[in-house]
Design an enzyme around this catalytic site. Structure first.
Site, PDB file in Angstrom:
ATOM      1  CB  CYS A   1       2.198  15.153  -0.674  1.00 49.10           C
ATOM      2  SG  CYS A   1       2.566  15.432  -2.390  1.00 49.10           S
TER       3      CYS A   1
ATOM      4  CB  CYS B   1       4.721  17.603  -0.518  1.00 51.86           C
ATOM      5  SG  CYS B   1       3.334  17.688  -1.471  1.00 51.86           S
TER       6      CYS B   1
ATOM      7  CB  CYS C   1       0.637   1.406   4.283  1.00 50.00           C
ATOM      8  SG  CYS C   1      -0.896   0.772   4.330  1.00 50.00           S
TER       9      CYS C   1
ATOM     10  CB  CYS D   1      -0.906   0.011   1.257  1.00 51.68           C
ATOM     11  SG  CYS D   1      -1.754   1.398   1.692  1.00 51.68           S
TER      12      CYS D   1
END
Length: 373
Positions: free
Chosen positions: A169, A172, A51, A48
């Protein structure tokens, strides 16, 4: 060889045990959770992406409460692997799912932001235990929120570059070190501000909605002359953002800090400077008078050119070459404050205007001679 293998195994074991996040599975879950000690449990899947983004934050969270780990548990379960029965038992349908167990048989799903501060605040609100979150590293990026956004960004005396980011993010996080360097580079430019706002925070929702922020990171430039934002769509690198801001703000900042080789230069004076330097006698005096007349309309930026000419006219033999070498040495050491270094860089740049064509001619001459050999 045996010693080396044992050493590697020991190192791996030590690395694995260094985490303050407790790994749970069906064999130990009940012995850790629900025994009078509250616990925050992450149900995750190794594949994931969300995750994976949460993983380093979750490690920091466990570290922040390590001093009270006898009173609260920070744990995780591979709910798509060995811990699948636990995921099914607790109604996990997506990843990551975080659940709070109060130690008295009650549970609730955590539904707030997944940044470190939000997670730590949640645990503190439930337990009264205070976290030990390290303070943020010093930054030259101006932090905005819904309270100060208009005050800073709409200031008609400032150009403002704003990055809208989110703590979770990945893109980011990749942008951040580049953006931090850009902010430091432009710190001396009071009219060119590098700023950031958490566009995913609930308190900043009005700002994100106003500017239709649909993804992260989104970077917008607000000119001091026109506050209608322009989207930055260049590469998210230090080099590209510095070049963009130089164009938008009319600055001459260099990647890595300081000024670039164009700072302080005036094209009309560059040609006069070289002509003056290569002239002799009365011709040089005539060119100097020409420079004085041009300076009347060029303003203060022309004064450094005139000062160099005056030094040469007054008979300072070899002044240009000697001074250029001296200033170059100072700039290489970079042990003065940024403002002083900027002043010296401008002086060095202007000295180059007098001699750079001569240097170029010498290089061409050497190249021709080498090609004839």
């Amino acid at each position: 060889m045996l010693f080396s293998f044992s050493f590697v195994v020991s190192a791996l074991i030590a690395g694995a045990s260094a985490s303050n996040v407790i790994d749970l599975d069906p064999s130990n879950f009940d012995s850790v959770v629900g025994k009078g000690k509250p616990a925050l449990v992450e149900f995750f899947a190794p594949w994931c992406g969300h995750c994976k983004n949460l993983a380093p934050v979750y490690e920091q969270l466990a570290d922040a409460f390590a001093h009270v780990k006898d009173k609260v548990v920070i744990a995780k379960v591979d709910a798509d692997g060995e811990g699948k029965p636990l995921g099914k038992k607790y109604g996990v349908t997506g990843y990551p799912t975080l659940k709070w167990f109060d130690g008295e048989g009650n549970e609730e799903k955590y539904a707030s932001a997944r940044d470190l501060e939000s997670l730590a605040s949640f645990i503190t609100s439930k337990t009264g235990l205070k976290s030990k979150i390290p303070g943020p590293p010093p930054t030259d990026v101006l932090v905005l929120d819904s309270n100060n956004f208009d005050e800073i960004v709409m200031d008609s005396s400032k150009n403002v570059l704003v990055s809208f980011t989110a703590p979770w993010c990945g893109h980011c996080k990749n942008l951040k070190p580049h953006y931090e360097k850009v902010a430091t580079t432009f710190k001396p430019e009071s009219h060119c501000v590098v700023a950031n706002i958490d566009g995913d925070a609930q308190k900043n929702a009005p700002v994100s909605q106003k500017y239709e922020i649909a993804g992260f990171p989104t970077i917008k430039f607000f000119s001091k002359d026109n506050k209608e934002p322009v989207d930055y769509d260049g590469a998210r690198t230090e080099e590209e953002i510095v070049a963009y801001l130089n164009e938008k703000c009319g600055t001459n900042r260099a990647v890595g800090g300081g000024l670039n080789d164009d700072a302080g230069r005036l094209p009309e004076f560059d040609s006069i400077a070289h002509k003056f330097f290569t002239a002799t006698g009365n011709a040089r005096d005539s060119i100097y008078q020409e420079a004085l007349q041009l300076a009347a309309s060029a303003g203060a930026a022309s004064k450094p050119y005139l000062r160099v000419m005056e030094k040469v006219v007054n008979g300072s033999t070899g002044y240009v070459e000697k001074e250029a070498k001296r200033l170059g040495s100072i700039l290489a050491k970079r042990n003065l404050n940024p403002t002083k270094l900027d002043e010296i860089k401008i002086k060095a740049n202007i000295l180059k205007a007098f001699i750079e064509e001569k240097v170029a001619e010498e290089k061409e001459k050497i190249a021709r001679e080498e090609s004839e050999l």
